[in-house]
Design a protein around this motif. Structure first.
Motif, short mmCIF file in Angstrom:
data_model
loop_
_atom_site.label_atom_id
_atom_site.label_comp_id
_atom_site.label_asym_id
_atom_site.label_seq_id
_atom_site.Cartn_x
_atom_site.Cartn_y
_atom_site.Cartn_z
N PHE A 32 -1.29 -1.96 14.01
CA PHE A 32 -0.16 -2.71 13.48
C PHE A 32 -0.54 -3.63 12.33
CE2 PHE A 32 1.25 -1.70 17.79
CZ PHE A 32 2.47 -1.10 17.49
N SER A 33 -1.82 -3.78 12.05
CA SER A 33 -2.20 -4.69 10.97
C SER A 33 -1.94 -4.04 9.62
CB SER A 33 -3.66 -5.12 11.11
OG SER A 33 -4.50 -4.00 11.00
N PHE A 34 -1.78 -4.88 8.64
CA PHE A 34 -1.39 -4.47 7.29
C PHE A 34 -2.59 -4.59 6.37
CE2 PHE A 34 0.60 -5.21 3.17
CZ PHE A 34 1.61 -4.25 3.17
N ASP A 35 -2.95 -3.49 5.71
CA ASP A 35 -4.04 -3.51 4.74
C ASP A 35 -3.45 -3.69 3.34
OD1 ASP A 35 -6.04 -3.08 6.65
OD2 ASP A 35 -5.77 -0.91 6.55
N PHE A 36 -3.99 -4.64 2.61
CA PHE A 36 -3.49 -4.92 1.27
C PHE A 36 -4.14 -3.96 0.27
CE2 PHE A 36 -3.25 -8.99 3.56
CZ PHE A 36 -1.89 -9.19 3.49
N ASP A 37 -3.32 -3.45 -0.66
CA ASP A 37 -3.82 -2.50 -1.66
C ASP A 37 -4.46 -3.20 -2.85
OD1 ASP A 37 -2.89 -0.37 -0.14
OD2 ASP A 37 -0.94 -0.39 -1.13
N MET A 91 4.23 -11.98 3.37
CA MET A 91 5.19 -12.41 4.38
C MET A 91 5.38 -11.32 5.44
SD MET A 91 5.75 -15.43 3.54
CE MET A 91 7.01 -15.82 4.71
N ILE A 92 5.43 -10.07 5.01
CA ILE A 92 5.58 -8.97 5.96
C ILE A 92 4.35 -8.85 6.84
CG2 ILE A 92 5.73 -6.45 6.14
CD1 ILE A 92 7.56 -6.58 3.63
N ALA A 93 3.17 -8.98 6.25
CA ALA A 93 1.93 -8.90 7.03
C ALA A 93 1.86 -10.04 8.05
CB ALA A 93 0.72 -8.94 6.09
N GLN A 94 2.22 -11.24 7.62
CA GLN A 94 2.22 -12.39 8.54
C GLN A 94 3.24 -12.19 9.66
OE1 GLN A 94 -0.72 -13.99 7.93
NE2 GLN A 94 0.33 -15.92 8.14
N ALA A 95 4.43 -11.70 9.31
CA ALA A 95 5.46 -11.47 10.31
C ALA A 95 5.02 -10.41 11.32
CB ALA A 95 6.77 -11.06 9.64
N GLN A 96 4.36 -9.35 10.83
CA GLN A 96 3.84 -8.33 11.73
C GLN A 96 2.85 -8.92 12.72
OE1 GLN A 96 2.35 -5.38 8.84
NE2 GLN A 96 3.32 -3.85 10.18
N LEU A 97 1.91 -9.69 12.21
CA LEU A 97 0.87 -10.27 13.05
C LEU A 97 1.45 -11.26 14.04
CD1 LEU A 97 -2.08 -10.50 13.79
CD2 LEU A 97 -2.39 -12.10 11.90
N ILE A 98 2.33 -12.12 13.59
CA ILE A 98 2.94 -13.10 14.49
C ILE A 98 3.80 -12.40 15.54
CG2 ILE A 98 4.60 -15.01 14.61
CD1 ILE A 98 3.41 -15.93 11.89
N GLY A 99 4.53 -11.38 15.13
CA GLY A 99 5.33 -10.61 16.09
C GLY A 99 4.46 -9.94 17.14
N TRP A 100 3.32 -9.40 16.71
CA TRP A 100 2.41 -8.77 17.66
C TRP A 100 1.86 -9.80 18.64
CZ3 TRP A 100 -2.70 -9.11 19.13
CH2 TRP A 100 -3.19 -8.05 19.90
N LEU A 101 1.49 -10.97 18.13
CA LEU A 101 0.98 -12.02 19.00
C LEU A 101 2.04 -12.48 20.00
CD1 LEU A 101 -1.06 -14.13 16.44
CD2 LEU A 101 -1.98 -12.89 18.42
N GLU A 102 3.28 -12.62 19.55
CA GLU A 102 4.36 -13.02 20.46
C GLU A 102 4.57 -11.97 21.54
OE1 GLU A 102 7.71 -13.96 17.97
OE2 GLU A 102 6.83 -15.89 17.37
N GLY A 103 4.47 -10.69 21.17
CA GLY A 103 4.56 -9.62 22.15
C GLY A 103 3.41 -9.68 23.15
#
Length: 163
Positions: free
Chosen positions: A86-91, A101-113
């Protein structure tokens, strides 16, 4: 999500005991996990309020990558694998504000899950322990049986060592 939920059996099997001793903890440092999650939430809020320039976006990328590395150091291998999916790799070296913002939201959402999964596992363990305790109480002595196995007198008084 946390899928390993330990269910308490009435009589544990030898294989279950050996498996529990060998299994690695899901999270080795829960306090550190909480600090990282709170820090990421605050970084995300600040990034939303400010329009980050190139240097700010580079800093945000650095914070994001460092948080991922720190998380991998405290998570079990199963959770590390899940997080890497689920982590986001930057190009680019300096990603855009929306990518960050999308990468942070993904990570925070995963942590909340993850936190919700931990809460569900704790609830299930408490329910299983409560069920086990009730079963143990139900296996108590039958009514009218004295501790020595003698029946209580039919007059309504229970036998005792005293007058």
């Amino acid at each position: 999500m946390v899928e390993q939920i330990e269910v308490v059996d009435d009589e544990p099997q030898d294989a279950d005991v050996a498996e529990d001793e060998e299994s690695e903890p899901m999270i080795s440092e829960p306090g550190k996990l909480m600090r990282i999650a709170v820090m990421l939430r605050e970084v995300q809020e600040e990034a939303r309020r400010a329009d980050a320039d190139e240097a700010g976006r580079g800093r945000l990328r650095h914070v994001h990558e460092r948080a991922l590395n720190e998380l991998c150091g405290i998570l079990s291998s199963d959770l590390q694998d899940e997080l890497s999916q689920f982590s986001f790799d930057f190009d680019t070296e300096t990603p855009s504000q929306s990518e960050l913002m999308i990468a942070q939201a993904q990570l925070i959402g995963w942590l909340e899950g993850l936190f919700q999964g931990i809460q569900a596992a704790i609830f299930n363990q408490q329910a299983a322990a409560r069920k086990q305790l009730e079963a143990m109480r139900g296996r108590g002595l039958p009514a009218g049986t004295a501790p020595g196995g003698e029946q209580a007198e039919s007059s309504g008084r229970s036998p005792g060592n005293y007058l």
